[in-house]
Enzyme design. Structure first.
Site, PDB file in Angstrom:
ATOM      1  N   VAL A  81      22.600 -20.686 -10.097  1.00  0.00           N
ATOM      2  CA  VAL A  81      24.443 -21.667  -9.237  1.00  0.00           C
ATOM      3  C   VAL A  81      24.258 -22.676 -10.609  1.00  0.00           C
ATOM      4  O   VAL A  81      25.649 -23.089 -10.582  1.00  0.00           O
ATOM      5  CB  VAL A  81      23.427 -22.488  -8.387  1.00  0.00           C
ATOM      6  CG1 VAL A  81      24.148 -23.629  -8.201  1.00  0.00           C
ATOM      7  CG2 VAL A  81      23.155 -21.107  -6.910  1.00  0.00           C
ATOM      8  N   ASN A  83      26.221 -24.265 -13.497  1.00  0.00           N
ATOM      9  CA  ASN A  83      27.351 -24.024 -14.657  1.00  0.00           C
ATOM     10  C   ASN A  83      26.799 -24.201 -15.948  1.00  0.00           C
ATOM     11  O   ASN A  83      26.324 -25.332 -16.110  1.00  0.00           O
ATOM     12  CB  ASN A  83      28.896 -25.440 -13.659  1.00  0.00           C
ATOM     13  CG  ASN A  83      29.716 -24.586 -12.512  1.00  0.00           C
ATOM     14  OD1 ASN A  83      29.590 -23.014 -12.582  1.00  0.00           O
ATOM     15  ND2 ASN A  83      29.339 -25.273 -11.454  1.00  0.00           N
ATOM     16  N   ARG A 114      36.705 -20.886  -0.152  1.00  0.00           N
ATOM     17  CA  ARG A 114      38.141 -21.656  -0.472  1.00  0.00           C
ATOM     18  C   ARG A 114      39.131 -21.070  -0.406  1.00  0.00           C
ATOM     19  O   ARG A 114      39.784 -21.653   0.818  1.00  0.00           O
ATOM     20  CB  ARG A 114      37.758 -22.817  -2.054  1.00  0.00           C
ATOM     21  CG  ARG A 114      36.657 -23.140  -1.494  1.00  0.00           C
ATOM     22  CD  ARG A 114      36.678 -24.041  -3.275  1.00  0.00           C
ATOM     23  NE  ARG A 114      35.267 -24.871  -3.420  1.00  0.00           N
ATOM     24  CZ  ARG A 114      34.788 -24.871  -4.745  1.00  0.00           C
ATOM     25  NH1 ARG A 114      34.679 -24.227  -5.334  1.00  0.00           N
ATOM     26  NH2 ARG A 114      34.103 -25.879  -4.944  1.00  0.00           N
ATOM     27  N   HIS A 138      34.327 -18.242 -12.740  1.00  0.00           N
ATOM     28  CA  HIS A 138      34.323 -19.535 -11.934  1.00  0.00           C
ATOM     29  C   HIS A 138      34.263 -20.521 -12.412  1.00  0.00           C
ATOM     30  O   HIS A 138      34.326 -21.102 -12.992  1.00  0.00           O
ATOM     31  CB  HIS A 138      32.569 -19.779 -11.349  1.00  0.00           C
ATOM     32  CG  HIS A 138      33.106 -20.626 -10.487  1.00  0.00           C
ATOM     33  ND1 HIS A 138      33.390 -21.261  -9.797  1.00  0.00           N
ATOM     34  CD2 HIS A 138      31.863 -21.550 -10.706  1.00  0.00           C
ATOM     35  CE1 HIS A 138      32.738 -22.022  -8.470  1.00  0.00           C
ATOM     36  NE2 HIS A 138      32.906 -22.346  -9.631  1.00  0.00           N
TER      37      HIS A 138
END
Length: 272
Positions: A81, A83, A114, A138
């Site tokens: 996860v 970044n 989203r 991403h």
């Protein structure tokens, strides 16, 4: 702090109705033999810190965590996860030496959530009736796949104008930044946590859900040797299949562009 959080959550069990016990720890020994490990460790960008500084520091952190995971849980499936997670997947993959199906990146589910939320708001319908997903990296080059987006089976292009759809696509790309701006301190965590939970559920219960996740492509979608968000079938073995779909020419061009941006990030990290 982890011990206190775990104790508090355990005490919620009788009210909420769940049985598993949680353990908080400041070390790695208690994680030994894990089936799934979610890596969120990393630093946010600080004042005066360059992008390269962040790349370098978080590479070190994820590398250290990945080594501990490989030593203690050699059969685990790793979900990254931290970044910029596209590049962090490569760090976890290289450090653990795990096969590609056992290293996965989370973001596609979050970005898709989203996108689906904004579509539902635009049409005034339940988010449960909106299907669609987001591919690619991403970041600013992510690719909301409009051609596969529908409401109760009705293509969204029949309900929303092209111009308005483009605005929704852009808001999706800016989704994380919008939350950060509103919070003023910190970033999103409810939706990312829900996205990780959906991935874990699919793996633990061998649901074989087809979900957008970052997987190591080896020729799929014309991408080779790179972690990119693609539709994957998630089951007990991790990534059991990368599901290739027919994209429009524009969507394929955008996916190639997004993969190129991820490649640049990985190359920049390697050069540090």
């Amino acid at each position: 702090m982890p011990q206190g959080k775990a104790l508090d959550l355990n005490k919620a069990g009788p009210v909420v109705g769940y049985e598993p016990n949680l353990t908080g720890t400041n070390g790695y020994d208690e994680t030994g033999g894990s089936d799934i490990v979610v890596i969120t460790s990393g630093l946010p960008r600080q004042p005066g810190m360059s992008r390269d500084d962040l790349l370098s520091k978080n590479r070190e952190i994820v590398g250290e965590v990945s080594k501990e995971v490989a030593d203690r849980s050699p059969d685990a499936i790793v979900i990254v996860v931290t970044n910029p997670f596209d590049a962090r997947c490569h760090v976890a993959f290289d450090t653990t030496g795990f096969p590609r199906q056992r290293v996965i990146g989370m973001a596609g589910i979050l970005d898709s959530a989203r996108f689906r939320t904004f579509i539902a708001w635009e049409l005034g319908v339940s988010v449960r009736d909106v299907t669609g997903f987001v591919l690619g990296g991403h970041g600013d080059t992510m690719v909301p796949v409009v051609s596969y987006t529908s409401v109760a089976g009705v293509p969204v292009t029949q309900k929303i104008s092209d111009q308005r759809l483009e605005e929704i696509v852009q808001r999706t790309r800016d989704g994380g930044a919008e939350v950060v701006k509103l919070l003023q301190k910190g970033s999103a965590f409810y939706a990312p946590a829900a996205a990780v939970a959906e991935m874990v559920d699919s793996i633990v219960h061998d649901q074989k859900r087809v979900l957008p996740c970052a997987a190591l492509c080896q020729g799929e979608f014309g991408i080779d040797g790179l972690f990119v968000g693609v539709p994957v079938k998630l089951g007990a073995e991790g990534v059991e299949e990368i599901v290739e779909i027919e994209l429009t020419d524009n969507e394929r061009d955008e996916l190639e562009k997004s993969a190129g941006a991820v490649r640049e990030l990985v190359d920049a990290m390697a050069a540090l």
